[in-house]
Design a protein around this motif. Structure first.
Motif, PDB file in Angstrom:
ATOM      1  N   ILE A 236       0.821  -1.213   0.000  1.00 20.38           N
ATOM      2  CA  ILE A 236       0.000   0.000   0.000  1.00 20.38           C
ATOM      3  C   ILE A 236       0.855   1.264   0.000  1.00 20.38           C
ATOM      4  O   ILE A 236       0.505   2.263  -0.635  1.00 20.38           O
ATOM      5  N   VAL A 237       1.991   1.222   0.697  1.00 23.00           N
ATOM      6  CA  VAL A 237       2.806   2.437   0.844  1.00 23.00           C
ATOM      7  C   VAL A 237       3.929   2.541  -0.190  1.00 23.00           C
ATOM      8  O   VAL A 237       4.721   3.480  -0.148  1.00 23.00           O
ATOM      9  N   GLN A 238       4.009   1.585  -1.117  1.00 18.73           N
ATOM     10  CA  GLN A 238       5.084   1.638  -2.105  1.00 18.73           C
ATOM     11  C   GLN A 238       4.880   2.774  -3.095  1.00 18.73           C
ATOM     12  O   GLN A 238       3.760   3.089  -3.496  1.00 18.73           O
ATOM     13  N   LYS A 239       5.978   3.379  -3.509  1.00 23.95           N
ATOM     14  CA  LYS A 239       5.946   4.445  -4.503  1.00 23.95           C
ATOM     15  C   LYS A 239       6.413   3.969  -5.875  1.00 23.95           C
ATOM     16  O   LYS A 239       6.293   4.706  -6.852  1.00 23.95           O
ATOM     17  N   ASP A 240       6.945   2.748  -5.911  1.00 30.50           N
ATOM     18  CA  ASP A 240       7.465   2.160  -7.144  1.00 30.50           C
ATOM     19  C   ASP A 240       6.553   1.007  -7.562  1.00 30.50           C
ATOM     20  O   ASP A 240       6.252   0.123  -6.756  1.00 30.50           O
ATOM     21  N   LEU A 241       6.108   0.999  -8.813  1.00 32.70           N
ATOM     22  CA  LEU A 241       5.160  -0.008  -9.279  1.00 32.70           C
ATOM     23  C   LEU A 241       5.708  -1.430  -9.165  1.00 32.70           C
ATOM     24  O   LEU A 241       4.994  -2.353  -8.755  1.00 32.70           O
ATOM     25  N   LYS A 242       6.960  -1.611  -9.511  1.00 36.61           N
ATOM     26  CA  LYS A 242       7.517  -2.957  -9.526  1.00 36.61           C
ATOM     27  C   LYS A 242       7.641  -3.517  -8.108  1.00 36.61           C
ATOM     28  O   LYS A 242       7.354  -4.689  -7.861  1.00 36.61           O
ATOM     29  N   ARG A 243       8.041  -2.682  -7.159  1.00 39.84           N
ATOM     30  CA  ARG A 243       8.124  -3.132  -5.776  1.00 39.84           C
ATOM     31  C   ARG A 243       6.724  -3.395  -5.206  1.00 39.84           C
ATOM     32  O   ARG A 243       6.533  -4.303  -4.394  1.00 39.84           O
ATOM     33  N   LEU A 244       5.749  -2.600  -5.632  1.00 32.51           N
ATOM     34  CA  LEU A 244       4.383  -2.834  -5.182  1.00 32.51           C
ATOM     35  C   LEU A 244       3.912  -4.230  -5.597  1.00 32.51           C
ATOM     36  O   LEU A 244       3.352  -4.980  -4.783  1.00 32.51           O
ATOM     37  N   ILE A 245       4.155  -4.598  -6.855  1.00 34.22           N
ATOM     38  CA  ILE A 245       3.729  -5.914  -7.331  1.00 34.22           C
ATOM     39  C   ILE A 245       4.541  -7.020  -6.671  1.00 34.22           C
ATOM     40  O   ILE A 245       4.032  -8.125  -6.433  1.00 34.22           O
ATOM     41  N   ALA A 246       5.806  -6.742  -6.339  1.00 37.72           N
ATOM     42  CA  ALA A 246       6.621  -7.733  -5.638  1.00 37.72           C
ATOM     43  C   ALA A 246       6.015  -8.070  -4.276  1.00 37.72           C
ATOM     44  O   ALA A 246       5.900  -9.249  -3.900  1.00 37.72           O
ATOM     45  N   TYR A 247       5.627  -7.054  -3.518  1.00 36.21           N
ATOM     46  CA  TYR A 247       4.995  -7.306  -2.217  1.00 36.21           C
ATOM     47  C   TYR A 247       3.615  -7.940  -2.399  1.00 36.21           C
ATOM     48  O   TYR A 247       3.199  -8.778  -1.592  1.00 36.21           O
ATOM     49  N   SER A 248       2.914  -7.555  -3.456  1.00 38.81           N
ATOM     50  CA  SER A 248       1.632  -8.191  -3.751  1.00 38.81           C
ATOM     51  C   SER A 248       1.802  -9.688  -3.958  1.00 38.81           C
ATOM     52  O   SER A 248       1.005 -10.501  -3.474  1.00 38.81           O
ATOM     53  N   SER A 249       2.856 -10.066  -4.670  1.00 36.89           N
ATOM     54  CA  SER A 249       3.129 -11.484  -4.909  1.00 36.89           C
ATOM     55  C   SER A 249       3.369 -12.231  -3.603  1.00 36.89           C
ATOM     56  O   SER A 249       2.877 -13.351  -3.405  1.00 36.89           O
ATOM     57  N   THR A 250       4.111 -11.616  -2.685  1.00 41.13           N
ATOM     58  CA  THR A 250       4.360 -12.237  -1.377  1.00 41.13           C
ATOM     59  C   THR A 250       3.048 -12.492  -0.646  1.00 41.13           C
ATOM     60  O   THR A 250       2.857 -13.552  -0.031  1.00 41.13           O
ATOM     61  N   ALA A 251       2.135 -11.532  -0.695  1.00 38.40           N
ATOM     62  CA  ALA A 251       0.847 -11.684  -0.018  1.00 38.40           C
ATOM     63  C   ALA A 251       0.033 -12.822  -0.621  1.00 38.40           C
ATOM     64  O   ALA A 251      -0.541 -13.649   0.103  1.00 38.40           O
ATOM     65  N   HIS A 252      -0.009 -12.893  -1.936  1.00 40.25           N
ATOM     66  CA  HIS A 252      -0.789 -13.941  -2.591  1.00 40.25           C
ATOM     67  C   HIS A 252      -0.210 -15.325  -2.327  1.00 40.25           C
ATOM     68  O   HIS A 252      -0.955 -16.292  -2.107  1.00 40.25           O
ATOM     69  N   VAL A 253       1.107 -15.429  -2.349  1.00 43.13           N
ATOM     70  CA  VAL A 253       1.743 -16.720  -2.080  1.00 43.13           C
ATOM     71  C   VAL A 253       1.539 -17.120  -0.621  1.00 43.13           C
ATOM     72  O   VAL A 253       1.395 -18.306  -0.303  1.00 43.13           O
ATOM     73  N   GLY A 254       1.510 -16.146   0.267  1.00 43.44           N
ATOM     74  CA  GLY A 254       1.214 -16.448   1.667  1.00 43.44           C
ATOM     75  C   GLY A 254      -0.139 -17.108   1.832  1.00 43.44           C
ATOM     76  O   GLY A 254      -0.307 -18.042   2.626  1.00 43.44           O
ATOM     77  N   LEU A 255      -1.126 -16.647   1.067  1.00 44.74           N
ATOM     78  CA  LEU A 255      -2.455 -17.257   1.130  1.00 44.74           C
ATOM     79  C   LEU A 255      -2.415 -18.682   0.592  1.00 44.74           C
ATOM     80  O   LEU A 255      -3.061 -19.588   1.154  1.00 44.74           O
ATOM     81  N   ILE A 256      -1.672 -18.917  -0.485  1.00 46.78           N
ATOM     82  CA  ILE A 256      -1.550 -20.274  -1.018  1.00 46.78           C
ATOM     83  C   ILE A 256      -0.949 -21.199   0.033  1.00 46.78           C
ATOM     84  O   ILE A 256      -1.444 -22.311   0.266  1.00 46.78           O
ATOM     85  N   ALA A 257       0.126 -20.749   0.681  1.00 47.73           N
ATOM     86  CA  ALA A 257       0.773 -21.572   1.707  1.00 47.73           C
ATOM     87  C   ALA A 257      -0.154 -21.826   2.883  1.00 47.73           C
ATOM     88  O   ALA A 257      -0.233 -22.950   3.396  1.00 47.73           O
ATOM     89  N   ALA A 258      -0.876 -20.804   3.325  1.00 46.85           N
ATOM     90  CA  ALA A 258      -1.795 -20.968   4.454  1.00 46.85           C
ATOM     91  C   ALA A 258      -2.865 -21.997   4.129  1.00 46.85           C
ATOM     92  O   ALA A 258      -3.171 -22.885   4.943  1.00 46.85           O
TER      93      ALA A 258
END
Length: 490
Positions: A290-312
């Protein structure tokens, strides 16, 4: 024969590519990856979902040590092989508008990595799995190091050390299991399964952590994720696509193939810890996005969140969660490759990924904006998109496991909508500026990459049954192993 061809065709294509002139490199890489996709389609047509492992090859490799070239395809591995061979041509094609120095080396590494990834997903020998696991690290390391961005040396070294350290710990666990196999020791999956399940609970717990560490780093999940944002941001776009779209699935697949059925008592003991770490990662990464100012880093953290749900969802040991993990791996790979390519297009036109420096792209590029909308909605799991199917099953499984944990896991959809809609608003809507005023809409090559992604997001969202059917029998078999073991040991 088909399994062997899937592994060795990209390797053969790599050797041929090394003998070609630079201007022919990209064309040959695309042709070779399309042949690999055709081989996969032949496998899909001939595949019998209820028949277990198929297209099996089993040749002695180091017979004195019980190591074989033992590989095959079931419903779980087929989905990931299909994802790999589907995305690789799109990744190769996405690079056509770029001019890389040493293109022969660049495209050779992509094909070599495709071979290693397929090998990981079809290996039925623990040692062979480890070989392919490490092989996949080599090309992506050099892709990031040679063609990466600022500070690529330090970032790539951190990534290499993280993943190599986890892999070595996993190797220790595999070797310990190998010595527990009866008679002439073997690395065959069936032998390792039997050896692991026969271990006492305390030992299974140790093996769980030895292997889980490698898989958690590769996915990655909290707190083993710190290499990911910098690596995704620094890597060239095609490297980021390979990492996010395919390579992180190695970690999830490792849990499915080499952790859950090997040490079910260890999994039963530590699954709650893995779920807690995964859910922490969901909330943590989403807030950072949410607080990222760079698009690529924003999507990188988004990927971490989505993969966390898969693992859970996977560690709930719920059949619904396992099936959700399978469909979401496919959806995540397709969506994340689309998002990173859209960012690459924006950067190529404006020379920036900074969100605040963009705006008004909709006025100049309606086609790109429309594609961005569909891919974004797939990311936030809107109903009738591919993201909804998997996330609904995963959140359902986690909610059945624990209502509070399920509610926290469900934040991935809410927070995801916040950062994705905000990034869309700030980049696509509003007034144009000096960077975006003359923005050029999608070209032919870009349409060829993005339109199939859009179609897949919609088709999978509307009719996911074919993918679910492919993996259903294999997921049932995995769940039965865990359920039967728990029933006997209660």
């Amino acid at each position: 024969m088909l399994t062997t061809a899937l592994i060795f065709w990209p390797l053969a294509a790599t050797l041929i590519l090394l003998a070609l002139d630079a201007p022919l490199a990209k064309g040959w890489a695309l042709a070779a990856s399309l042949v690999e996709l055709l081989l996969t389609i032949i496998v899909v047509v001939q595949f019998e979902p209820a028949a277990g492992n198929q297209f099996v090859v089993n040749y002695p490799w180091v017979a004195s040590l019980g190591i074989s070239f033992y590989a095959g395809i079931d419903g779980i591995s087929l989905l990931l092989v299909l994802l790999t061979t589907l995305l690789t041509p799109l990744i190769v094609l996405s690079s056509f508008k770029n001019s890389y120095d040493k293109p022969v080396s660049f495209y050779s590494l992509i094909l070599f990595m495709e071979a290693a990834l397929v090998g990981v997903f079809v290996a039925l020998d623990g040692f062979l799995f480890y070989i392919f696991w490490e092989m996949a690290l080599i090309p992506i390391y050099f892709i990031c190091l040679r063609w990466g961005g600022v500070n690529r040396g330090a970032v790539t070294l951190k990534f290499f050390i993280y993943t190599l350290a986890g892999s070595l710990v996993m190797l220790v666990g595999l070797i310990y299991l190998y010595f527990q196999t009866p008679g002439q020791h073997s690395f065959a999956a069936e032998a390792l399964y039997a050896a692991g399940q026969a271990l006492p609970a305390s030992t299974q717990g140790l093996i769980f952590w030895a292997m889980f560490l490698a898989f958690a780093i590769k996915m990655p999940i909290f707190p083993f994720h710190t290499w990911q944002p910098d690596t995704y941001n620094t890597a060239p776009t095609q490297g980021t696509m390979l990492l996010s779209g395919i390579m992180l699935k190695m970690g999830i697949f490792g849990v499915i193939r080499w952790l859950l059925p090997v040490v079910p008592q260890g999994v039963n003991e530590w699954a709650s810890t893995a779920i807690i770490l995964s859910v922490i990662g969901i909330v943590y990464a989403s807030c950072l996005a949410i607080v990222q100012k760079d698009l690529k880093r924003l999507i990188a953290y988004s990927s971490t969140a989505h993969v966390g749900l898969i693992a859970a969802g996977l560690f709930t040991l719920n059949k619904i969660g396992m099936q959700g993990a399978m469909i979401q791996m496919v959806s995540h790979g397709i969506v994340i490759v689309g998002l990173f390519y859209i960012i690459d297009i924006i950067f190529s036109r404006t020379s920036t990924q900074e969100i605040a420096s963009l705006g008004g792209i909709r006025s100049a590029a309606p086609l790109l904006t429309t594609v961005f909308v569909v891919v974004m909605l797939g990311s936030v799991a809107l109903p009738l998109t591919s993201g909804f199917v998997g996330e609904f099953l995963l959140i359902n499984a986690v909610f059945q496991y624990n209502h509070v944990v399920g509610a926290l896991a469900g934040l991935t959809m809410i927070l995801g909508a916040v950062y994705m809609l905000r990034s869309f608003q700030q980049t696509m809507l509003g007034e144009t500026n000096t960077r975006t005023r003359n923005f050029i809409d999608l070209g032919t090559n870009e349409k060829i990459v993005l339109y199939p992604i859009v179609v897949l997001i919609i088709i999978i969202g509307i009719y996911p049954a074919p993918l679910l059917k492919i993996s259903e029998a294999a997921v049932d078999s995995l769940w039965n192993v865990i359920a039967n073991y728990q029933a006997v040991n209660q």
